[in-house]
Structure formats: structure tokens, C-alpha cells
Design an enzyme around this catalytic site. Structure first.
Site, PDB file in Angstrom:
ATOM      1  N   ILE A 289     -12.922 -51.646 -22.329  1.00 21.12           N
ATOM      2  CA  ILE A 289     -11.860 -51.407 -23.286  1.00 21.12           C
ATOM      3  C   ILE A 289     -10.532 -51.502 -22.539  1.00 21.12           C
ATOM      4  O   ILE A 289     -10.489 -51.383 -21.319  1.00 21.12           O
ATOM      5  CB  ILE A 289     -11.992 -50.035 -24.005  1.00 21.12           C
ATOM      6  CG1 ILE A 289     -12.047 -48.882 -23.001  1.00 21.12           C
ATOM      7  CG2 ILE A 289     -13.195 -50.021 -24.907  1.00 21.12           C
ATOM      8  CD1 ILE A 289     -12.150 -47.506 -23.657  1.00 21.12           C
ATOM      9  N   ASP A 290      -9.462 -51.745 -23.264  1.00 21.25           N
ATOM     10  CA  ASP A 290      -8.164 -51.986 -22.638  1.00 21.25           C
ATOM     11  C   ASP A 290      -7.658 -50.772 -21.863  1.00 21.25           C
ATOM     12  O   ASP A 290      -8.039 -49.634 -22.156  1.00 21.25           O
ATOM     13  CB  ASP A 290      -7.128 -52.358 -23.702  1.00 21.25           C
ATOM     14  CG  ASP A 290      -7.479 -53.651 -24.424  1.00 21.25           C
ATOM     15  OD1 ASP A 290      -8.142 -54.501 -23.807  1.00 21.25           O
ATOM     16  OD2 ASP A 290      -7.089 -53.794 -25.595  1.00 21.25           O
TER      17      ASP A 290
END
Length: 344
Positions: A153-154
Site C-alpha cells: 500500500i502507498d
């Protein structure tokens, strides 16, 4: 604008380089190559680009150029950046992990916002991978040689990740993500009042040809990869909406790109323009209110809240849930208060 030919890593003279290649668009006005590259390479300072030029690592149409070279239409610009040695990139670091679940096969981690998942250009330490290899030995390598990593995930997105501790678990879990049998729910605060109570956003996602730091939606499917996001309205808060997003696919920036495409950019998502006042009034008091919300939540309003998958050994389907972090809760509470008093 430039189009992107490729971004990859090359092993050269026992040093690891990061290799970028761009083709300037037909409307490209003459622009210094260092400034040109600054527009397209994340976390690359002008000094670093100029150092690459001094080292003879910037090429235009196959010829080495200096940093003051003026890029013109259709020029092919390539640059090599030196990384620290690969061993340095994978240095164990004693970074605490919020482990939600662990057994001999896998672990589920609640990643805080601000933590990069794996080392890369501009982020050589402090990543989740650095922490994992400190706390765990002999994690299996995925296809990109990243220990234990099934998905990512970012940096500024918080929430749940599953990490594999064995080769069998890595293959089994990766297959589930590929075959879309895993479950992932995100909570997002987005600009605007979404009309429908729920719906589905479809549209291939690929690199934005005008800005490689963004992903873009290609509804005709002529570029990018298939992407499907299902959303459901949780709460309407006037000029913003709290939504649940369930991923059917897992593309880079999928929710961020899909919601922008749908006209509902994530709140305070700087990369996609959500750090501007996109909906609301022109009153100074309202502008100050939004600025206060930005200060409370200095990142995109996105949290990977729940995660579900079949255990690679037991065959049991497991679901995990996490609390929305304090910064995002504070911003939501401010909007709830605003919406309540606005309607009075």
C-alpha cells in the site's frame, strides 16, 4: 508533455542503477534537461539530477548531455541514478511493527501512514522491508526480490498488509490476490457529494502520459491494466463523503485514480489535486476550516481497514479489521461537526 517508455533497474558495473526513459511530446517547449526530469521523477532533487549529468549519466537521443541541455519535442531522454549497494538497501533496522496476527506461516501488519513499504529511490531506510528483515529471518523473496511481500500500500496510506513467512505461503497468497479471491476494504474521505449510495468504477489504470507520478484511467481499455473498484457511501458530510471501497483488482493508486476519474478526488491527496478546496464556498471561514482539516490529516484520507484471505495451510478463510487512525478520525470528526451545524 513527455510519454514514458520504461522505468526499470539495471545492474551495471556492480552498482545498482535506477533507469528512466522519457520521450518529450510534440508540444514540448525548449526546457533544460534537469528541469525537465524534475517534473517526472519522484523524490529526485535538482542536485541529484545535476550530479547524474556530471557523471555522464543523462542521455538525449543516445548522446551524453550536460544539465543545461534544452529538451525539444520528440527528444528521448534517459537517466541513470546510482543506488547504494543492494546490501545497503536491505539493511535490517529495529523499527517497531504493529502485528495484528502471526503464526508460523504468515503475519498481518497494521502499517502506519508515512512508512514506505519497500526501499527505492529516495527511500533507502525506514521501510517496512527494513523492519521485517530485522524481526524475521529467512523470509521468502517475491518476484521482485522483496522479502515476504505479497502486496503493498502507498507510503501515506495506513492499514493492513499480509506478509508471508514461507515460500508456500508466498505463492498461495500471491495467487489469491491474482485470482481476486482475497478481500480488501478501504475507508476513504473524498471531495464532493456522491449521488449514488453505491456503485462500481471500472477503467484500465496505467501511468499518466502527462505526469508519470500519477496513474490515469483509460476507460477504452487501450492502455494500462484492468481495474475494478466497488464503493459504498458510509456518510455524507456536505462537501465531502465518507466511503467504503472494495478492491476487485489491486493496481497502483487504484482508489486514488478511480475516485479522481469519478470526480471525487481523495481529501488532501496532494498528488491528485485533493489538497486544494475542490468543493464548497468562497467564505474565508470555510477556507480556514478546510486548512485546519488538512493540518489534522496531512496526507490522503485513505485507510486499508480490512483484509480477508484463505490461510495457506489450514484452508480457513480469515478476516482482519483495523481501527481508522487518529489523524483520519480527527478530520472526519471536523467534517461531521461542520455538516451538522451547516444544516442547522
Amino acid at each position: 508533455m513527455a510519454s514514458i517508455d520504461q522505468t526499470d533497474e539495471l545492474q551495471q558495473d556492480d552498482e545498482l542503477y535506477e533507469h528512466y526513459s522519457f520521450t518529450a511530446g510534440k508540444g514540448q517547449e525548449p526546457l533544460r534537461v534537469d528541469k525537465f526530469l524534475m517534473n517526472f521523477i519522484e523524490n529526485a532533487t535538482r542536485n541529484k539530477i545535476q550530479q547524474a549529468a556530471k557523471s555522464g549519466n543523462i542521455y538525449v537521443n543516445g548522446t551524453v548531455v550536460k544539465s543545461n541541455y534544452k529538451v525539444k519535442a520528440f527528444d528521448v531522454v534517459k537517466v541513470l541514478f546510482e543506488h547504494p549497494p543492494h546490501e545497503y538497501l536491505l539493511t535490517p533496522e529495529d523499527i517497531p511493527l504493529d502485528i495484528v496476527y502471526e503464526d508460523d506461516t504468515l503475519l498481518v501488519i497494521n502499517k502506519p501512514a508515512g512508512m514506505v513499504v519497500h526501499p527505492g529511490h529516495g527511500n533507502y531506510s525506514g521501510t517496512l522491508i527494513n523492519a521485517l528483515i530485522y524481526h524475521f529471518n529467512n523470509l521468502p523473496l517475491n518476484s521482485n526480490e522483496r522479502p515476504g511481500l505479497v502486496h503493498r500500500i502507498d507510503k501515506d496510506t495506513s492499514g493492513l498488509l499480509v506478509v508471508a513467512k514461507t515460500e508456500h505461503a508466498l505463492n498461495h497468497l500471491s495467487r489469491q490476490f491474482f485470482e481476486k479471491t482475497s478481500e480488501r476494504e478501504y475507508i476513504a474521505l473524498v471531495w464532493g457529494n456522491i449521488e449514488e449510495e453505491e456503485g462500481t468504477i471500472e477503467g484500465h489504470i496505467g501511468r499518466n502520459p502527462k505526469n508519470r507520478l500519477q496513474m490515469a484511467v483509460f476507460p477504452e481499455g487501450d492502455q494500462g491494466k484492468e481495474a475494478v473498484t466497488h464503493y459504498k457511501v458510509l456518510e455524507r458530510l456536505g462537501y465531502v463523503t465518507l466511503v467504503s471501497c472494495r478492491l476487485e483488482t489491486g493496481r497502483t493508486h487504484q482508489i486514488r485514480a478511480h475516485m479522481k476519474y469519478a470526480g471525487h478526488t481523495l481529501f488532501n491527496d496532494e498528488r491528485y489535486g485533493g489538497d486544494k478546496i475542490l468543493k464548497g464556498t468562497t467564505f474565508t471561514k470555510y477556507k480556514q476550516f478546510v486548512e485546519n482539516c488538512f493540518k489534522a490529516l496531512p496526507r490522503q484520507a485513505l485507510h486499508a481497514k480490512s483484509l480477508g484471505f484463505t490461510h495457506p495451510v489450514s484452508g480457513e478463510f480469515m478476516r482482519f479489521d483495523s481501527e481508522i487512525p487518529d489523524d483520519m478520525q480527527e478530520a472526519i470528526a471536523k467534517w461531521q461537526h461542520y455538516a451538522k451545524h451547516r444544516d442547522m
